[in-house]
Design an enzyme around this catalytic site. Sequence first.
Site, short mmCIF file in Angstrom:
data_model
loop_
_atom_site.label_atom_id
_atom_site.label_comp_id
_atom_site.label_asym_id
_atom_site.label_seq_id
_atom_site.Cartn_x
_atom_site.Cartn_y
_atom_site.Cartn_z
N ASP A 90 39.25 46.69 35.71
CA ASP A 90 38.68 47.97 35.41
C ASP A 90 39.22 48.65 34.22
O ASP A 90 38.11 49.22 33.27
CB ASP A 90 38.74 48.90 36.44
CG ASP A 90 38.29 48.13 37.67
OD1 ASP A 90 37.49 47.32 37.97
OD2 ASP A 90 38.98 48.89 38.78
N HIS A 103 41.44 48.55 39.60
CA HIS A 103 41.57 47.19 39.60
C HIS A 103 42.15 47.01 38.08
O HIS A 103 41.66 47.66 37.24
CB HIS A 103 40.47 46.29 39.69
CG HIS A 103 39.59 46.16 40.86
ND1 HIS A 103 38.72 47.43 41.19
CD2 HIS A 103 39.68 45.45 42.11
CE1 HIS A 103 38.08 47.10 42.50
NE2 HIS A 103 38.63 46.00 42.88
#
Length: 437
Positions: A103, A100
């Site tokens: 992240d 993501h």
Amino acid sequence: MKEFFPEIPHIKYEGKDTKNPMAFRFYDPDEVIAGKKMRDHLKFAVAYWHTMCAGGSDMFGVGTHDKSLGADDEMELARRKAHAMFELLDKLSVDYFCFHDRDIAPEGRCLAESNERLDEISDIIAGLMKDTGKKLLWGTANCFNNPRYMHGAGTSPNADVFAYAAAQIKKAIEVTVKLGGNGYVYWGGREGYETLLNTDMGLELENMARLLKITSEYGRKIGFKGDYYIEPKPKEPTKHQYDFDAATVIGFLNAHGLSKDFKLNIEANHATLAGHTFQHELAFARVNGAFGSIDANMGDMLLGWDTDQFPTNVYDTTTCMLEVLKAGGFTNGGLNFDAKARRGSNTWEDTVYAHIAGMDAFALGLRMALKIIEDGRIDAFVANRYSSYNEGIGKKIVDGTATIEELEAYALNMGEVMTNTSGRQEYLENVFNSILF
Ligand code: XLS
Ligand code: NI
Ligand code: NI
């Protein structure tokens, strides 16, 4: 950069009798079976959010696994995480990763700062990919964590949130394209509802389609050639997620003219939460031409939530790989370990043991699935079970040439159905076991 995990060796294939826990027993990455290297059949990916970020926190307690990698500010941590992940990919012989946006780079004070941070870290990742040959299976945007998304992203009642989500996804697709991603995933995050008392379901569904359309078309415009995937999940975090299961998502894509450009990313644990088997969801995607990629994990029979455990159930990995093989193997997709070690398994060694367990379970599943196909008894049984459609009235039905009058005349003439034969479920289950063991 320094080595982050000196305690972790390169994991090698040592065969099934080895007692070395830091070795593969079934996964031999470069072994060719059925015309392909195991690594290309399985296309394993590490999930950045679990492996590099999740520290074991849950609703009852804080993290147990210190993943700070010796960094003392969040951007330094982001840089180190990138290097550390490539070290793990190398040591585990995993060729892909998934992430993501949030992240890889922590959210900044505003969208512009978040985007700058993404640029910096994705430059580092691009360099590491070039040095190592590792690849991006798919990217995605985290449109569920920040409080702005408390009522959803595309399905928020607040148009400002829709706009923010669109901008965030635009950037995530740009980064995915920059890193040569094979796919881009849309998991519904908080696209669902808690109560219909406050929900305009019709508008929310239309808006969800609008967000998919506007962002996916943008991706094509900037040269994204990979696959878009929707990842079904029935509940959690919302009580009712709109992307409930494969069937619901396929219906939704058809209803909104999106089916041409979207496939499915099937997650094992989401399948069971929806009351299906993992194999059911894969088969449903496959027969509808929507099979794309897999989030490889497993749930717990006794727990009703997304436990995201590393997959170790060989029945499930075998039936999964049977479906993958029947679909002709992965094209842009792969097996992403959307999975984490348990909270009590709080060391990097545990993270590595967890990946080894998952990789070996799937390697064994692949080997077993090929044995079942080679054996041929189950496929032959199924083909024979439907053989009434190969000729006579059955052939006319599947060819679409039988009229309703003809079917009626046929039924009247037949009197009663005399030839319903046994489904032989227990026999087949025993054949399945006899091939596995
Ligand atoms: C959550 C989902 C999520 C997606 C990516 O349940 O599995 O991790 O895979 O957003
Ligand atoms: Ni997932
Ligand atoms: Ni999940």
